[in-house]
Design a protein around this motif. Structure first.
Motif, PDB file in Angstrom:
ATOM      1  N   GLU A  55       0.807  -1.221   0.000  1.00 23.59           N
ATOM      2  CA  GLU A  55       0.000   0.000   0.000  1.00 23.59           C
ATOM      3  C   GLU A  55       0.841   1.272   0.000  1.00 23.59           C
ATOM      4  N   LEU A  56       2.162   1.103   0.092  1.00 24.83           N
ATOM      5  CA  LEU A  56       3.042   2.275   0.072  1.00 24.83           C
ATOM      6  C   LEU A  56       3.701   2.397  -1.303  1.00 24.83           C
ATOM      7  N   THR A  57       4.251   3.580  -1.562  1.00 26.10           N
ATOM      8  CA  THR A  57       4.935   3.769  -2.847  1.00 26.10           C
ATOM      9  C   THR A  57       6.313   3.102  -2.813  1.00 26.10           C
ATOM     10  N   VAL A  58       6.905   3.015  -3.996  1.00 25.55           N
ATOM     11  CA  VAL A  58       8.248   2.453  -4.118  1.00 25.55           C
ATOM     12  C   VAL A  58       9.213   3.277  -3.257  1.00 25.55           C
ATOM     13  N   PHE A  59       9.109   4.590  -3.362  1.00 27.30           N
ATOM     14  CA  PHE A  59       9.973   5.490  -2.586  1.00 27.30           C
ATOM     15  C   PHE A  59       9.829   5.230  -1.088  1.00 27.30           C
ATOM     16  N   GLU A  60       8.577   5.109  -0.632  1.00 26.54           N
ATOM     17  CA  GLU A  60       8.334   4.904   0.803  1.00 26.54           C
ATOM     18  C   GLU A  60       8.881   3.556   1.287  1.00 26.54           C
ATOM     19  N   ASN A  61       8.782   2.546   0.420  1.00 24.74           N
ATOM     20  CA  ASN A  61       9.331   1.243   0.794  1.00 24.74           C
ATOM     21  C   ASN A  61      10.836   1.334   1.042  1.00 24.74           C
ATOM     22  N   ILE A  62      11.538   2.034   0.165  1.00 23.06           N
ATOM     23  CA  ILE A  62      12.996   2.158   0.340  1.00 23.06           C
ATOM     24  C   ILE A  62      13.290   3.015   1.575  1.00 23.06           C
ATOM     25  N   LEU A  63      12.507   4.060   1.755  1.00 22.91           N
ATOM     26  CA  LEU A  63      12.679   4.927   2.929  1.00 22.91           C
ATOM     27  C   LEU A  63      12.590   4.116   4.229  1.00 22.91           C
ATOM     28  N   LEU A  64      11.593   3.228   4.273  1.00 22.31           N
ATOM     29  CA  LEU A  64      11.393   2.425   5.489  1.00 22.31           C
ATOM     30  C   LEU A  64      12.564   1.500   5.779  1.00 22.31           C
ATOM     31  N   ALA A  65      13.270   1.137   4.696  1.00 21.72           N
ATOM     32  CA  ALA A  65      14.370   0.183   4.876  1.00 21.72           C
ATOM     33  C   ALA A  65      15.660   0.863   5.324  1.00 21.72           C
ATOM     34  N   LEU A  66      15.731   2.192   5.187  1.00 21.54           N
ATOM     35  CA  LEU A  66      16.973   2.892   5.539  1.00 21.54           C
ATOM     36  C   LEU A  66      17.333   2.664   6.996  1.00 21.54           C
ATOM     37  N   LYS A  67      18.621   2.664   7.248  1.00 23.89           N
ATOM     38  CA  LYS A  67      19.103   2.518   8.625  1.00 23.89           C
ATOM     39  C   LYS A  67      18.564   3.650   9.473  1.00 23.89           C
TER      40      LYS A  67
ATOM     41  N   ASP B 210      18.746  11.642  -1.266  1.00 22.98           N
ATOM     42  CA  ASP B 210      19.757  11.270  -2.267  1.00 22.98           C
ATOM     43  C   ASP B 210      20.030   9.767  -2.223  1.00 22.98           C
ATOM     44  N   LYS B 211      20.072   9.252  -1.001  1.00 26.98           N
ATOM     45  CA  LYS B 211      20.334   7.822  -0.824  1.00 26.98           C
ATOM     46  C   LYS B 211      19.218   6.987  -1.480  1.00 26.98           C
ATOM     47  N   ILE B 212      17.962   7.402  -1.226  1.00 24.24           N
ATOM     48  CA  ILE B 212      16.828   6.661  -1.797  1.00 24.24           C
ATOM     49  C   ILE B 212      16.867   6.735  -3.317  1.00 24.24           C
ATOM     50  N   ILE B 213      17.180   7.916  -3.837  1.00 25.68           N
ATOM     51  CA  ILE B 213      17.237   8.079  -5.290  1.00 25.68           C
ATOM     52  C   ILE B 213      18.337   7.203  -5.890  1.00 25.68           C
ATOM     53  N   ASP B 214      19.459   7.123  -5.195  1.00 22.85           N
ATOM     54  CA  ASP B 214      20.556   6.271  -5.665  1.00 22.85           C
ATOM     55  C   ASP B 214      20.115   4.799  -5.705  1.00 22.85           C
ATOM     56  N   VAL B 215      19.406   4.362  -4.650  1.00 26.03           N
ATOM     57  CA  VAL B 215      18.936   2.968  -4.606  1.00 26.03           C
ATOM     58  C   VAL B 215      17.927   2.727  -5.745  1.00 26.03           C
ATOM     59  N   LEU B 216      16.985   3.662  -5.932  1.00 24.86           N
ATOM     60  CA  LEU B 216      15.969   3.504  -6.981  1.00 24.86           C
ATOM     61  C   LEU B 216      16.624   3.430  -8.350  1.00 24.86           C
TER      62      LEU B 216
ATOM     63  N   ARG C 209      19.624   2.321  -8.952  1.00 27.64           N
ATOM     64  CA  ARG C 209      20.331   1.040  -9.084  1.00 27.64           C
ATOM     65  C   ARG C 209      19.381  -0.119  -9.366  1.00 27.64           C
ATOM     66  N   ILE C 210      18.136  -0.053  -8.877  1.00 25.39           N
ATOM     67  CA  ILE C 210      17.181  -1.140  -9.149  1.00 25.39           C
ATOM     68  C   ILE C 210      16.285  -0.813 -10.342  1.00 25.39           C
ATOM     69  N   GLY C 211      16.589   0.270 -11.042  1.00 29.55           N
ATOM     70  CA  GLY C 211      15.866   0.606 -12.277  1.00 29.55           C
ATOM     71  C   GLY C 211      14.437   1.064 -12.055  1.00 29.55           C
ATOM     72  N   LEU C 212      14.130   1.619 -10.884  1.00 25.15           N
ATOM     73  CA  LEU C 212      12.743   2.019 -10.600  1.00 25.15           C
ATOM     74  C   LEU C 212      12.606   3.510 -10.293  1.00 25.15           C
ATOM     75  N   LEU C 213      13.553   4.301 -10.773  1.00 27.85           N
ATOM     76  CA  LEU C 213      13.509   5.735 -10.503  1.00 27.85           C
ATOM     77  C   LEU C 213      12.207   6.354 -11.025  1.00 27.85           C
ATOM     78  N   ASP C 214      11.786   5.928 -12.218  1.00 28.52           N
ATOM     79  CA  ASP C 214      10.560   6.499 -12.806  1.00 28.52           C
ATOM     80  C   ASP C 214       9.303   6.049 -12.069  1.00 28.52           C
ATOM     81  N   ASP C 215       9.422   5.011 -11.259  1.00 29.20           N
ATOM     82  CA  ASP C 215       8.260   4.503 -10.521  1.00 29.20           C
ATOM     83  C   ASP C 215       8.287   4.881  -9.048  1.00 29.20           C
TER      84      ASP C 215
ATOM     85  N   ILE D 238      19.576  -3.356  -0.112  1.00 22.93           N
ATOM     86  CA  ILE D 238      20.804  -2.554  -0.308  1.00 22.93           C
ATOM     87  C   ILE D 238      20.709  -1.187   0.367  1.00 22.93           C
ATOM     88  N   ALA D 239      19.481  -0.732   0.673  1.00 18.51           N
ATOM     89  CA  ALA D 239      19.312   0.544   1.382  1.00 18.51           C
ATOM     90  C   ALA D 239      19.970   0.494   2.757  1.00 18.51           C
TER      91      ALA D 239
END
Ligand code: ADP
Ligand code: MG
Length: 255
Positions: A93-105, A124-130, A132-138, A160-161
């Protein structure tokens, strides 16, 4: 080779059944090791034992020279071993960005992390991860509307986050289309610029795409270890594992 992760003579026993019968393995800095083998060979159990999800009966796991055998799983993750499980474990139910955010240390709760102001460093960290996994546009897409393959990439991103030194991946291409499988191979190869990677895989085309060193498990034991060519030419491996793939291919052609 500077070994980052070392598994020595590992045994895992489930109510008397020996799932691993003394397996040893070394993983070097920024190296990709691919584990193959028939179903039930003990591949997932090996990754489980490294992160203490399955108890080690005997033998040892060393990470950067420290004995981490049967240490608390959270402690192992914190030390720098990230593990992706077979089924994606993402927040639909969360966005791709929010999922990576939640995983950050240092991110502790969903509400906090989504409502708190993002520092530029985190963004910047989240954008770098997105990237690398090819999901920046999503980035703003809800995970529920992604394909199965894309969900797997989100979970790789979540691993990897956390900046792990070693990334353990259990069948990262399961259920993917051939295009997604290929893209996953490229993602994994780029991961190895910063991390050591251990990937369990059964798709031989994919193994050839990513593999530097292959370890073959069979009935809880290491049957062989070597380069793609060495493994493909190994008579025992052909008999217990690759032979079956060849037969499958022939059936495919006949069908
Ligand atoms: P693979 O990943 O190579 O297909 P697994 O590591 O999942 O194989 O399993 C190896 C063997 O250990 C299988 O025979 C499986 O049934 C058994 N096994 C795995 N996990 C457990 C468990 N938690 N309890 C009992 N047996 C298990
Ligand atoms: Mg498995």
């Amino acid at each position: 080779m500077t070994s980052i992760l070392e598994v020595k003579d590992l045994q895992v026993i489930f109510s008397g059944f020996k799932a691993l019968k003394g397996v040893s393995l070394e993983v070097g800095d920024r190296e990709i090791v691919t584990i193959i083998g028939p179903n039930g060979a003990g591949k997932s159990t090996l990754l489980d034992a490294i992160v203490s999800k399955s108890p080690v009966a005997s033998g040892n796991v060393y990470f950067q020279g420290k004995d981490i055998t049967n240490k608390n799983p959270y402690e192992i993750a914190r030390m720098g071993i990230g593990r992706k499980f077979q089924n994606p474990n993402v927040y639909n139910e969360l966005t791709v960005f929010e999922n990576i955010l939640l995983a950050l240390k240092g991110t502790h709760s969903i509400l906090n992390s989504i409502t708190a102001k993002l520092t530029q460093k985190k963004r910047d960290k989240i954008i770098d991860v997105l990237d690398r996994i090819g999901l920046l546009d999503d980035a703003a897409t809800k995970v529920s509307s992604l394909s199965h393959g894309q969900k797997q990439w989100v979970e790789i991103g979540m691993v990897i986050a956390q900046d792990p030194t070693v990334v353990l991946l259990d069948e990262p291409t399961a259920g993917m289309t051939p295009e997604e499988t290929y893209a996953t191979g490229e993602i994994i190869k780029s991961l190895a610029q910063n991390h050591s990677v251990v990937a369990i895989e059964h798709d031989m085309e994919f193994v050839k795409q990513i593999a530097e060193r292959i370890v073959v498990l069979h009935q809880g034991e290491k049957l062989a270890e070597g380069s793609v060519q060495e493994i493909q030419d190994n008579p025992q491996v052909i008999e217990v594992y690759l032979g079956r793939e060849k037969i499958d291919e022939q059936v495919d052609i006949a069908a």
